[in-house]
Scaffold this motif. Structure first.
Motif, PDB file in Angstrom:
ATOM      1  N   ASN A  89      17.722 -10.181   3.288  1.00 35.16           N
ATOM      2  CA  ASN A  89      16.667  -8.880   3.858  1.00 35.16           C
ATOM      3  C   ASN A  89      14.774  -9.479   2.377  1.00 35.16           C
ATOM      4  OD1 ASN A  89      18.202  -8.585   6.029  1.00 35.16           O
ATOM      5  ND2 ASN A  89      18.956  -7.707   4.808  1.00 35.16           N
ATOM      6  N   ALA A  90      15.942  -9.451   1.279  1.00 33.39           N
ATOM      7  CA  ALA A  90      14.733  -9.186  -0.022  1.00 33.39           C
ATOM      8  C   ALA A  90      14.314 -10.604   0.633  1.00 33.39           C
ATOM      9  CB  ALA A  90      16.118  -9.431  -1.192  1.00 33.39           C
ATOM     10  N   THR A 146       6.948 -11.287   2.362  1.00 30.71           N
ATOM     11  CA  THR A 146       5.676 -10.228   3.012  1.00 30.71           C
ATOM     12  C   THR A 146       4.471  -9.381   2.221  1.00 30.71           C
ATOM     13  OG1 THR A 146       7.206  -9.718   4.457  1.00 30.71           O
ATOM     14  CG2 THR A 146       5.590  -8.522   4.301  1.00 30.71           C
ATOM     15  N   SER A 147       5.324  -8.637   1.015  1.00 32.61           N
ATOM     16  CA  SER A 147       4.714  -8.249  -0.037  1.00 32.61           C
ATOM     17  C   SER A 147       3.696  -8.387  -0.842  1.00 32.61           C
ATOM     18  CB  SER A 147       6.131  -7.182  -0.747  1.00 32.61           C
ATOM     19  OG  SER A 147       5.123  -6.609  -2.110  1.00 32.61           O
ATOM     20  N   MET A 148       4.357  -9.953  -0.904  1.00 32.12           N
ATOM     21  CA  MET A 148       3.235 -10.697  -1.832  1.00 32.12           C
ATOM     22  C   MET A 148       1.940 -11.391  -1.429  1.00 32.12           C
ATOM     23  SD  MET A 148       6.471 -13.260  -4.447  1.00 32.12           S
ATOM     24  CE  MET A 148       7.419 -12.321  -5.511  1.00 32.12           C
ATOM     25  N   HIS A 196      10.528  -2.138   4.278  1.00 34.39           N
ATOM     26  CA  HIS A 196      11.884  -1.897   4.067  1.00 34.39           C
ATOM     27  C   HIS A 196      12.133  -2.902   5.232  1.00 34.39           C
ATOM     28  CE1 HIS A 196      11.628   2.562   2.624  1.00 34.39           C
ATOM     29  NE2 HIS A 196      10.285   1.525   2.734  1.00 34.39           N
ATOM     30  N   VAL A 197      13.254  -3.815   4.801  1.00 29.53           N
ATOM     31  CA  VAL A 197      13.898  -4.764   6.371  1.00 29.53           C
ATOM     32  C   VAL A 197      15.164  -4.493   6.058  1.00 29.53           C
ATOM     33  CG1 VAL A 197      14.258  -7.230   6.328  1.00 29.53           C
ATOM     34  CG2 VAL A 197      12.551  -6.652   5.049  1.00 29.53           C
ATOM     35  N   LYS A 235       9.204  -2.618   8.760  1.00 32.20           N
ATOM     36  CA  LYS A 235       9.299  -1.855   8.318  1.00 32.20           C
ATOM     37  C   LYS A 235       7.923  -1.894   6.844  1.00 32.20           C
ATOM     38  CE  LYS A 235      12.206   1.430  11.008  1.00 32.20           C
ATOM     39  NZ  LYS A 235      13.037   2.196  10.873  1.00 32.20           N
ATOM     40  N   ILE A 236       7.076  -1.445   7.578  1.00 33.26           N
ATOM     41  CA  ILE A 236       5.844  -2.168   6.168  1.00 33.26           C
ATOM     42  C   ILE A 236       4.668  -0.542   5.793  1.00 33.26           C
ATOM     43  CG2 ILE A 236       3.978  -3.132   5.297  1.00 33.26           C
ATOM     44  CD1 ILE A 236       4.617  -5.350   7.413  1.00 33.26           C
ATOM     45  N   GLU A 237       4.940   0.176   4.517  1.00 34.25           N
ATOM     46  CA  GLU A 237       3.890   0.937   4.138  1.00 34.25           C
ATOM     47  C   GLU A 237       3.207   0.394   3.583  1.00 34.25           C
ATOM     48  OE1 GLU A 237       5.795   4.435   1.718  1.00 34.25           O
ATOM     49  OE2 GLU A 237       8.628   3.343   3.081  1.00 34.25           O
ATOM     50  N   LEU A 238       1.980   0.868   3.943  1.00 30.96           N
ATOM     51  CA  LEU A 238       0.850   0.169   2.559  1.00 30.96           C
ATOM     52  C   LEU A 238      -0.503   1.953   2.668  1.00 30.96           C
ATOM     53  CD1 LEU A 238      -1.220  -1.393   5.996  1.00 30.96           C
ATOM     54  CD2 LEU A 238       0.238  -2.539   3.760  1.00 30.96           C
ATOM     55  N   HIS A 239       0.107   1.687   0.504  1.00 33.09           N
ATOM     56  CA  HIS A 239      -1.409   2.582  -0.281  1.00 33.09           C
ATOM     57  C   HIS A 239      -2.200   2.551  -0.878  1.00 33.09           C
ATOM     58  CE1 HIS A 239       3.460   3.918   0.354  1.00 33.09           C
ATOM     59  NE2 HIS A 239       3.919   2.497   0.159  1.00 33.09           N
ATOM     60  N   GLY A 240      -2.895   2.859  -0.475  1.00 33.42           N
ATOM     61  CA  GLY A 240      -4.552   2.771  -0.930  1.00 33.42           C
ATOM     62  C   GLY A 240      -5.008   3.542   0.521  1.00 33.42           C
TER      63      GLY A 240
END
Length: 402
Positions: free
Chosen positions: A308-309, A315-317, A336-337, A362-367
């Protein structure tokens, strides 16, 4: 972490009882912990330090001195000289078992005892020494005994109280303790020394630490346990002391040459406990384990946690790299995976007998992103390398290395 019961035979014929805290992964070195005066191997300091060292790959033996805890023998007739002999037996056991110089750790009178024992052991047996709240003069311990010591010297034996507990003390105990010149022994040491002491220690004043430090040769270090009591009864104080010793010890217990450090990829090797496993890359190492309800020791992430990590980190990178390149105001990403083993297990259109699994992301995009930028980033998320690997044609080729 796995805890192994250990029995050590002494030259006097009785048995010392110990608990060996084993690393979940590979063993980089070994250590022993000598407990405080009239304490046992189960004192808070003993357990905290031993397990902190085990987490760093250092197998640590905490044991009961003669006549205390689960060890055989007569405490009242033993004394400091017997404590030193007990430590020597424990040190030799560890040296023979692990084949490497050991770290010696002692708390209170146990600290004085490891200093005296290190002076008597073979040079190759001791790698380094750490003390916690140790007295600089061993006879100082006699001031903590509630009883008529002069009467015991005359009659040969008598009842005393130590820490509120009753003991039968012999004349030899008092005489052997009174005769020790610890500073002379410390002055002969040529081993790395770490002294930990609380400036508010009301049992063994901090001036004892200063005296020991002045008598010792370099390399030597001092750590203040500010606010701590002598027995480290507060969990936070015990944990802090444990982490300081574990971190300092790594300098003197280097990785063994036979540890697998690959030039590329990773090497995974089974360790201790039921599922303990250690993962090495060219520059990093970490533990993988299973939860306690699966029979593991819960000392690291599970294999599926890492899967999962891997997807989440990639994904984040990927999103951060893309946003930086095109100038999107993306501040951070939270992914979140979770893993589902039986995704669409009852699917009517699925191939019969084929088990389908799924990773839910699930992806949270901050900005300060507008809708078009969000949509573009979510599309890019599906193009991260790990995502493509998992959804692509993946073959795992296995061969045995003899």
């Amino acid at each position: 972490m796995p805890t192994e019961p250990v029995s050590i035979q002494t030259a006097s014929g009785h048995t010392l009882a110990g608990s060996l805290e084993m690393p979940t992964g590979l063993v980089r070195g070994a250590a022993l912990f000598a407990h405080c005066f009239t304490c046992t191997k189960n004192s808070r300091a003993a357990v905290e330090v031993a397990r902190a060292l085990a987490r760093e790959g250092i197998a640590c033996l905490r044991f009961d001195f003669t006549g205390l805890g689960d060890s055989e023998g007569d405490f009242g007739k033993a004394g400091f000289v017997t404590d030193v002999a007990d430590i020597a037996h424990a040190a030799n056991y560890l040296y023979q078992r692990f084949g490497t110089a050991i770290l010696m750790v002692g708390h209170s009178l146990g600290g004085a005892a490891v200093l005296a024992a290190a002076d008597q052991l073979e040079t190759d047996t001791v790698a380094a020494i750490a003390t916690i709240g140790a007295p600089s003069d061993v006879p100082h311990v006699l001031s903590n005994i509630d009883g008529d010591l002069d009467a015991i010297r005359e009659t040969g034996e008598g009842q005393v109280k130590i820490g509120g507990r009753e003991f039968s003390l012999g004349k030899d105990f008092i005489e052997r303790t009174s005769a020790v010149d610890l500073l002379e022994e410390v002055g002969r040491l040529r081993k790395p020394l770490l002294i930990l002491h609380s400036p508010t220690d009301e049992v063994v004043g901090v001036d004892h630490a200063s005296t020991l430090f002045a008598a010792a040769k370099h390399p030597k270090s001092f750590v203040s346990l500010a606010g701590a009591d002598h027995l480290l009864l507060d969990d936070a104080d015990a944990h802090f002391a444990a982490m300081m010793i574990a971190s300092w010890a790594q300098r003197y217990l280097p990785l063994k040459e036979d540890w697998p450090l690959p030039a590329e990829g990773v090497v995974v090797k089974s360790g201790h406990g039921k599922f303990g496993t250690e993962v090495h890359s060219a520059r990093h190492r970490f533990i993988v384990d299973e939860p306690r309800d699966y029979g593991g020791d819960d000392t690291g992430p599970t294999p599926y946690d890492l899967l999962n990590a891997s997807l989440g980190a990639c994904t984040s990178m990927t999103l951060k790299m893309y946003a930086d390149r095109v100038g999107f105001p993306l501040e951070s990403v939270t992914v979140h995976v979770t893993h589902e083993r039986d995704y669409h297990a009852d699917c009517e259109n699925c191939e019969k007998g084929v088990r389908i699994q799924a990773l839910h992301r699930k992806i949270e995009l901050h900005g300060d992103l507008d809708q078009s930028e969000v949509a573009e980033l979510l599309e890019i998320a599906d193009k991260c390398p790990v995502h493509r690997t998992l959804e692509g044609k993946l073959e795992i080729l296995t061969e045995r290395i003899s």
